[in-house]
Scaffold this motif. Structure first.
Motif, short mmCIF file in Angstrom:
data_model
loop_
_atom_site.label_atom_id
_atom_site.label_comp_id
_atom_site.label_asym_id
_atom_site.label_seq_id
_atom_site.Cartn_x
_atom_site.Cartn_y
_atom_site.Cartn_z
N SER A 173 -9.41 0.80 1.67
CA SER A 173 -10.27 1.50 2.65
C SER A 173 -9.41 2.64 3.27
CB SER A 173 -10.32 0.74 3.92
OG SER A 173 -9.20 0.37 4.39
N ARG A 174 -10.19 3.56 3.56
CA ARG A 174 -9.62 4.99 4.25
C ARG A 174 -8.69 4.73 5.47
NH1 ARG A 174 -13.59 10.01 4.32
NH2 ARG A 174 -11.69 11.07 5.06
N SER A 175 -8.97 3.59 6.15
CA SER A 175 -7.98 3.25 7.12
C SER A 175 -6.68 2.70 6.73
CB SER A 175 -8.57 2.29 8.23
OG SER A 175 -8.86 0.93 7.47
N ALA A 207 -8.05 6.58 -1.53
CA ALA A 207 -9.07 5.48 -1.16
C ALA A 207 -9.71 5.00 -2.43
CB ALA A 207 -9.70 5.23 -0.12
N ARG A 233 -9.99 17.54 2.17
CA ARG A 233 -10.97 16.47 2.74
C ARG A 233 -12.33 16.87 2.95
NH1 ARG A 233 -6.20 15.85 5.53
NH2 ARG A 233 -5.17 13.77 5.56
N SER A 236 -6.72 13.75 -1.07
CA SER A 236 -7.20 13.37 0.25
C SER A 236 -7.13 12.25 0.73
CB SER A 236 -8.77 13.98 0.36
OG SER A 236 -9.45 13.40 -0.28
N GLU A 237 -7.52 11.76 1.77
CA GLU A 237 -7.35 10.03 2.01
C GLU A 237 -8.99 9.51 1.28
OE1 GLU A 237 -8.04 9.44 6.23
OE2 GLU A 237 -6.24 10.38 6.80
N ARG A 238 -9.73 10.16 1.20
CA ARG A 238 -10.72 9.73 0.40
C ARG A 238 -10.56 9.35 -1.09
NH1 ARG A 238 -15.75 13.74 0.27
NH2 ARG A 238 -14.21 14.88 -1.11
N ASP A 239 -9.95 10.47 -1.45
CA ASP A 239 -9.50 10.39 -3.06
C ASP A 239 -8.59 9.24 -3.11
OD1 ASP A 239 -11.19 12.35 -3.67
OD2 ASP A 239 -9.85 14.13 -3.74
N GLN A 292 0.85 -1.13 -0.13
CA GLN A 292 0.15 -0.08 -0.07
C GLN A 292 0.90 1.10 -0.01
OE1 GLN A 292 -2.30 -0.80 3.49
NE2 GLN A 292 -3.93 -2.04 2.49
N VAL A 352 -5.27 3.57 3.77
CA VAL A 352 -4.58 4.77 3.24
C VAL A 352 -3.89 5.64 4.56
CG1 VAL A 352 -4.93 7.05 2.20
CG2 VAL A 352 -5.98 5.10 1.17
N ARG A 353 -4.51 5.63 5.55
CA ARG A 353 -4.28 6.53 6.77
C ARG A 353 -3.12 5.75 7.24
NH1 ARG A 353 -8.60 6.28 9.44
NH2 ARG A 353 -9.47 8.10 8.21
#
Length: 253
Positions: free
Chosen positions: A38-40, A32, A253, A27-30, A6, A42-43
């Protein structure tokens, strides 16, 4: 391994889309959505890159690519090598230079401080190396073991930690380098000479042999670690920097 993959995807994004120091990442959303993660996940990858000082997370602003330089973690260089992310030309040259400095001092100290246990360890690696070469097997790991055994003979554990970073960073490239049987035979012959100098506690001879030994390998690493231009379809070199940045990468975000 999944976490490393990842993180590699994020590094690939940074490289392919031409992000430069100071640029804001998606952003995390983008991210992902882009990678189907998942956003987690990516985070977690962003946290890893932040810890290594490759990126900087700014509260209520976003994540930004950090400048290259002394502030970046040395472990980041290992991560780049593990994920096939090219290092800058300066990082390559400086890494090769540091390795030469550290191993030269290690040779001097090993000649002064080596014990019979150290000699026995080096002898075993040399025997294993000869057997591997005879079987046509890779010499890459045994090459690293031999050099690290020399450093271990200095009795300086911190020095060994620094050397370990270089050999972790160069693992994949050494595997390619030693695919050529002649390289393995040449290196093994020089290892035998290095052992002889250490056994005789002749630091001057050891340094002379070591400089000759490292010269060809260092030239190889300078060529293959660097961020060389990528061949374009028409045969001309095209810099990775030429890749256009994706519009909208600074979406909040």
């Amino acid at each position: 391994m999944e976490g490393l993959e990842q993180t590699a995807k994020l590094l690939e994004l940074i490289r392919e889309r031409g992000f430069e120091p100071g640029d804001k990442l998606p952003s995390e959303r983008d991210l992902a959505a882009l990678f189907g993660m998942s956003r987690s996940a990516v985070r977690e990858s962003l946290i890893r890159l932040d810890t290594l000082r490759i990126v900087e997370s700014r509260p209520k602003s976003g994540v930004y690519l950090q400048p290259y330089g002394a502030e970046r973690s040395i472990e980041a260089m290992v991560l780049f090598a593990e994920t096939n992310t090219p290092l800058s030309a300066d990082e390559v040259a400086q890494s090769v230079e540091l390795r030469s400095v550290l191993e030269s001092e290690a040779m001097r100290l090993a000649c002064l401080r080596r014990t019979q246990v150290d000699l026995d360890s080096l002898q075993q690696i040399l025997r294993d190396s000869a057997a591997a070469i005879a079987r046509g097997e890779s010499f890459a790991e045994l090459d690293a073991q031999f050099h690290k055994a020399i450093v271990a003979a200095t009795k300086n554990d911190v020095l060994l930690r620094f050397i370990n970073v270089f050999y972790r960073m160069s693992r994949k490239r050494r595997e390619i380098y030693f695919n050529e049987p002649l390289q393995s035979k040449r290196s093994h012959a020089q290892h035998l000479q290095l052992y002889g100098a250490i056994e005789a506690q002749d630091a001057e001879l050891g340094l002379k042999i070591l400089r000759r030994h490292l010269k060809g390998v260092d030239a190889y690493f300078r060529m293959f670690f660097s961020d060389a231009p990528t061949p374009a379809p028409n045969g001309r070199a095209a810099s990775r920097r030429a890749t256009a940045k994706t519009p909208g990468r600074s979406i909040r975000r």
